[in-house]
Write a protein that holds these residues in place. Structure first.
Motif, mmCIF file in Angstrom:
data_model
loop_
_atom_site.group_PDB
_atom_site.id
_atom_site.type_symbol
_atom_site.label_atom_id
_atom_site.label_comp_id
_atom_site.label_asym_id
_atom_site.label_seq_id
_atom_site.Cartn_x
_atom_site.Cartn_y
_atom_site.Cartn_z
ATOM 1 N N GLN A 156 -11.606 7.770 -0.723
ATOM 2 C CA GLN A 156 -11.392 6.433 -0.179
ATOM 3 C C GLN A 156 -11.268 6.445 1.340
ATOM 4 N N GLN A 157 -10.562 7.441 1.892
ATOM 5 C CA GLN A 157 -10.404 7.497 3.334
ATOM 6 C C GLN A 157 -11.720 7.829 4.022
ATOM 7 N N ALA A 158 -12.493 8.740 3.447
ATOM 8 C CA ALA A 158 -13.795 9.078 4.028
ATOM 9 C C ALA A 158 -14.732 7.876 3.998
ATOM 10 N N TRP A 159 -14.689 7.122 2.928
ATOM 11 C CA TRP A 159 -15.529 5.920 2.828
ATOM 12 C C TRP A 159 -15.155 4.920 3.910
ATOM 13 N N LEU A 160 -13.869 4.696 4.119
ATOM 14 C CA LEU A 160 -13.428 3.726 5.111
ATOM 15 C C LEU A 160 -13.731 4.183 6.534
ATOM 16 N N VAL A 161 -13.556 5.471 6.810
ATOM 17 C CA VAL A 161 -13.845 5.981 8.151
ATOM 18 C C VAL A 161 -15.330 5.827 8.476
ATOM 19 N N ALA A 162 -16.192 6.114 7.505
ATOM 20 C CA ALA A 162 -17.624 5.923 7.732
ATOM 21 C C ALA A 162 -17.948 4.448 7.976
ATOM 22 N N ALA A 163 -17.312 3.553 7.209
ATOM 23 C CA ALA A 163 -17.551 2.120 7.407
ATOM 24 C C ALA A 163 -17.047 1.655 8.773
ATOM 25 N N ILE A 164 -15.912 2.177 9.217
ATOM 26 C CA ILE A 164 -15.372 1.806 10.528
ATOM 27 C C ILE A 164 -16.296 2.270 11.645
ATOM 28 N N THR A 165 -16.793 3.495 11.542
ATOM 29 C CA THR A 165 -17.684 4.014 12.581
ATOM 30 C C THR A 165 -18.945 3.167 12.704
ATOM 31 N N VAL A 166 -19.525 2.791 11.576
ATOM 32 C CA VAL A 166 -20.737 1.968 11.601
ATOM 33 C C VAL A 166 -20.422 0.572 12.138
ATOM 34 N N THR A 167 -19.279 -0.013 11.733
ATOM 35 C CA THR A 167 -18.921 -1.357 12.200
ATOM 36 C C THR A 167 -18.682 -1.368 13.699
ATOM 37 N N GLU A 168 -18.020 -0.343 14.233
ATOM 38 C CA GLU A 168 -17.817 -0.272 15.681
ATOM 39 C C GLU A 168 -19.148 -0.226 16.426
ATOM 40 N N GLY A 190 0.801 -1.218 0.000
ATOM 41 C CA GLY A 190 0.000 0.000 0.000
ATOM 42 C C GLY A 190 0.831 1.263 0.000
ATOM 43 N N VAL A 191 1.934 1.277 0.752
ATOM 44 C CA VAL A 191 2.769 2.473 0.830
ATOM 45 C C VAL A 191 3.382 2.811 -0.529
ATOM 46 N N THR A 192 3.674 1.797 -1.318
ATOM 47 C CA THR A 192 4.325 2.031 -2.617
ATOM 48 C C THR A 192 3.339 2.126 -3.778
ATOM 49 N N GLN A 193 2.171 1.476 -3.668
ATOM 50 C CA GLN A 193 1.291 1.364 -4.829
ATOM 51 C C GLN A 193 -0.100 1.960 -4.646
ATOM 52 N N ALA A 194 -0.494 2.305 -3.434
ATOM 53 C CA ALA A 194 -1.860 2.801 -3.214
ATOM 54 C C ALA A 194 -2.037 4.182 -3.838
ATOM 55 N N LYS A 195 -3.295 4.558 -3.967
ATOM 56 C CA LYS A 195 -3.636 5.855 -4.542
ATOM 57 C C LYS A 195 -3.360 6.971 -3.543
ATOM 58 N N ASP A 196 -2.813 8.079 -4.046
ATOM 59 C CA ASP A 196 -2.513 9.217 -3.182
ATOM 60 C C ASP A 196 -3.796 9.926 -2.767
ATOM 61 N N GLY A 197 -3.739 10.522 -1.577
ATOM 62 C CA GLY A 197 -4.865 11.294 -1.070
ATOM 63 C C GLY A 197 -4.660 12.784 -1.298
ATOM 64 N N PRO A 198 -5.451 13.616 -0.628
ATOM 65 C CA PRO A 198 -5.334 15.066 -0.832
ATOM 66 C C PRO A 198 -4.126 15.694 -0.154
#
Length: 501
Positions: free
Chosen positions: A397-409, A125-133
Motif C-alpha cells: 500500500q505504501q509503495a502504491w501511494l508513493v508511486a502515485a504521489i510521484t506521478v501526481t507531483e 488510520g492509526v488505530t484501524q489501518a493495515k500494518d506494514g512491514p
C-alpha cells in the motif's frame, strides 16, 4: 490388513500408451511392456519440484533475513487502544460542540474544519489501518505515516484540479508569505576554486557554496542508502542525477553549478560520504543480534535504558539482493525504481519553482521528512513483491501511494509551467541521452533474449550429440542398442530375465 510396506512395493512403469503408471507386481510390468523401473509418478514429481523450489526460496530468505529471538512480552505499550482513542476523540468533539463558542471568522472556521477532518482521519488510520512491514518503534507510527501519505496525495489531487493562479494563491492559506514569485539562485557563474583577484579571501567561491544544503545532501544520501541497501544502485542514482542537472540547467537556473560542485562536493564528498556511512550502518545492522526482551523482564536500570534506546532500531533486518541481471522482470523493476527515484528528486526542485516556494521554506523540509519516513517502507514492500511474488501477490500500500504521489507531483509541474518543461534540450545533450538509452536497450536484448537463445541452442545441440553415443553403447549381452523399437524400450531378453529374477 495391508501392511505399510506393501504401499511401497508398487513400481513406476510405462504402460502401452507410453505414460507413467504404477503396477503392483513385476509380472504385470512385463505383460504391460515395462521398460524403466525408475519412471516417476507425475504427482510425486510435481510435489518434489514444488518442495525443492520452496526449500530454495526459504533458504534464500534465511540467507538474507536475520534471526530474531523474542520473548513475546506484550506490554501496555504494544496493545491496541481503539476504545481509548475513540473515547478521547468523542470527548473532544463534544467539547467543541457544547462548550466552545464558534468564531465568526469564515476563513478561520474553514481552516479549522479541514484540520479537524484530517485529524479524525489520522485517528482512524492509526488505530484501524493495515500494518506494514515495519514494527519499530511502534506499528502505529507507520500507520500514521500511511494516513499522512493518503492526505498528501489528496492535497496534490486538489492542487492539480485548480487553475494555475488559484493553485498558487491557495498556498497562501497555508502560509501568507507564499503566492509570490521568487527568483532562483544561480550556483554557477565564477567557477574558480582559487580566485587570485580576491586578495582578502581567494577561496570565497568554495565558501559561498557551503550553505545548509551540504549537510542536507550528506544526510539525505545516508538515509537513501538505508532505504535502497545497495551500493551500486545508490552510486548510479547519484551520478545520474548530476547528469540530469547538466541536461536541465537551461530550464532551472538552480541546476547551473560549477564542475567541481557537481563531481567533487556533491558526488564525492556529500553523496559519497553519505553512501559510505550508510553502507557501514547496513553492515552493522546485518551482523547485529536481534534479541528482544520485555522491558519489565530486564532486572537492571542500565539494561532498561538500553532496551528503550534499541526500540528505535529495526526489529529484524533483511539484506536486499536486487540481482538485476538475474531475469528480465527484475531488470525492468530495478530500472523502474531508479527512474522513480530520479523523478522524485527532480520534483523537489520543479515543485518549489512552479508553486513559488523558497528553498528554505518549511514546506520543502516537511516534504523531505515525509519521503524519509515513507520511502523506507515503500522500498521494503517493493523488494518483498519482487523477491517473493507467491506470498506478496500485490504491491504494498505504501509503495502504491508513493508511486502515485510521484506521478501526481510531476503532472502538477507539467500543468503549472509547461513552457519551462517544454524548453528544447540542447542537441548534444539529446544525442548523449539517446546513446545511453540505445546502449541499455541493446544490452537488454542481448542479455535476456539473444544470449538465452544462444545458450538454449548450444544445450540442445550438445544433447543431440550425446544421445547417439548413449544408444551405440553396448548392452549387457554385447549387442548394440538401437534408437527405436522394443529392444530400446525393454532391453534384450537377457535383461528382461534378469529383471524378472
Amino acid at each position: 490388513m495391508t501392511k505399510p510396506e506393501s504401499k511401497k512395493s508398487g513400481v513406476a512403469v510405462i504402460n502401452a500408451t507410453g505414460k507413467c503408471a504404477t503396477a503392483g507386481t513385476a509380472s504385470e510390468q512385463v505383460n504391460n511392456g515395462s521398460v524403466d523401473p525408475g519412471c516417476p509418478d507425475p504427482s510425486t514429481t510435481t510435489k518434489a519440484k514444488v518442495m525443492k523450489q520452496t526449500s530454495r526460496e526459504s533458504l534464500h530468505r534465511r540467507n538474507t533475513e536475520c534471526e530474531v529471538y523474542d520473548d513475546g512480552t506484550n506490554t501496555f505499550f504494544w496493545r491496541a487502544h481503539t476504545v481509548t482513542v475513540l473515547f478521547i476523540l468523542t470527548c473532544a468533539l463534544v467539547y467543541v460542540t457544547l462548550l466552545e463558542e464558534t468564531p465568526q471568522d469564515t476563513a478561520y472556521n474553514t481552516k479549522r474544519g479541514i484540520v479537524a477532518s484530517i485529524l479524525v482521519f489520522l485517528c482512524f488510520g492509526v488505530t484501524q489501518a493495515k500494518d506494514g512491514p515495519f514494527t519499530r518503534p511502534h506499528p502505529a507510527y507507520w500507520r500514521f505515516w500511511l494516513c499522512v501519505t493518503v492526505v498528501y496525495e489528496l492535497f496534490l489531487i486538489f492542487i492539480l484540479f485548480q487553475t494555475v493562479h488559484d493553485g498558487r494563491q491557495f498556498m497562501k492559506y497555508i502560509d501568507p508569505k507564499l503566492g509570490v514569485p521568487l527568483p532562483e539562485r544561480d550556483y554557477g557563474g565564477n567557477c574558480l576554486m582559487y580566485d587570485p583577484g580576491n586578495t582578502t579571501d581567494p577561496f570565497h567561491n568554495i565558501w559561498d557554496k557551503m550553505d545548509g544544503f551540504v549537510p542536507a545532501h550528506f544526510l539525505g544520501w545516508y538515509i537513501k542508502t538505508l532505504m535502497i541497501r545497495d551500493w551500486w544502485m545508490c552510486m548510479i542514482i547519484s551520478v545520474m542525477f548530476e547528469f540530469l542537472e547538466y541536461s536541465l540547467e537551461h530550464q532551472l537556473p538552480n541546476f547551473s553549478e560549477c564542475w567541481w560542485d557537481h563531481w567533487i562536493m556533491d558526488v564525492l564528498v556529500c553523496n559519497g560520504l553519505g553512501i559510505y556511512c550508510g553502507m557501514k550502518t547496513l553492515a552493522w545492522l546485518s551482523m547485529k543480534p536481534y534479541q528482544w526482551q520485555g522491558l519489565w523482564n530486564i532486572p537492571t536500570y542500565k539494561g532498561k535504558i538500553k532496551r528503550i534506546a534499541f526500540q528505535f532500531t529495526p526489529y529484524s533486518w533483511v539484506k536486499f539482493e536486487w540481482k538485476p541481471a538475474s531475469n528480465l522482470r527484475r531488470w525492468l523493476a530495478v530500472l523502474g525504481i531508479i527512474f522513480m527515484f530520479l523523478l522524485a528528486e527532480l520534483n523537489t526542485f520543479y515543485l518549489k519553482f512552479v508553486l513559488w516556494m523558497p528553498p528554505e521554506h518549511y514546506l520543502v523540509l516537511l516534504r523531505l521528512v515525509f519521503f524519509v519516513n515513507v520511502g523506507g517502507v515503500a522500498m521494503r514492500e517493493i523488494y518483498d513483491f519482487m523477491d517473493d511474488p507467491k506470498f506478496h501477490k500485490k504491491l504494498g500500500q505504501q509503495a502504491w501511494l508513493v508511486a502515485a504521489i510521484t506521478v501526481t507531483e510531476f503532472l502538477i509541474v507539467v500543468k503549472y509551467d509547461p513552457k519551462t518543461i517544454m524548453l528544447p534540450i540542447p542537441f548534444f545533450v539529446m544525442q548523449c541521452w539517446f546513446l545511453g538509452i540505445f546502449l541499455i536497450l541493446i544490452w537488454t536484448l542481448w542479455r535476456f533474449f539473444i544470449r538465452d537463445i544462444t545458450l538454449r541452442y548450444k544445450e540442445t545441440r550438445r544433447r543431440k550429440q550425446e544421445v547417439p553415443a548413449d544408444w551405440d553403447r553396448p548392452l549387457g549381452n554385447g549387442s548394440t542398442g538401437t534408437p527405436s523399437g522394443r529392444s530400446k524400450l525393454n532391453g534384450s531378453s537377457e535383461t528382461l530375465r534378469q529383471r524378472r529374477s
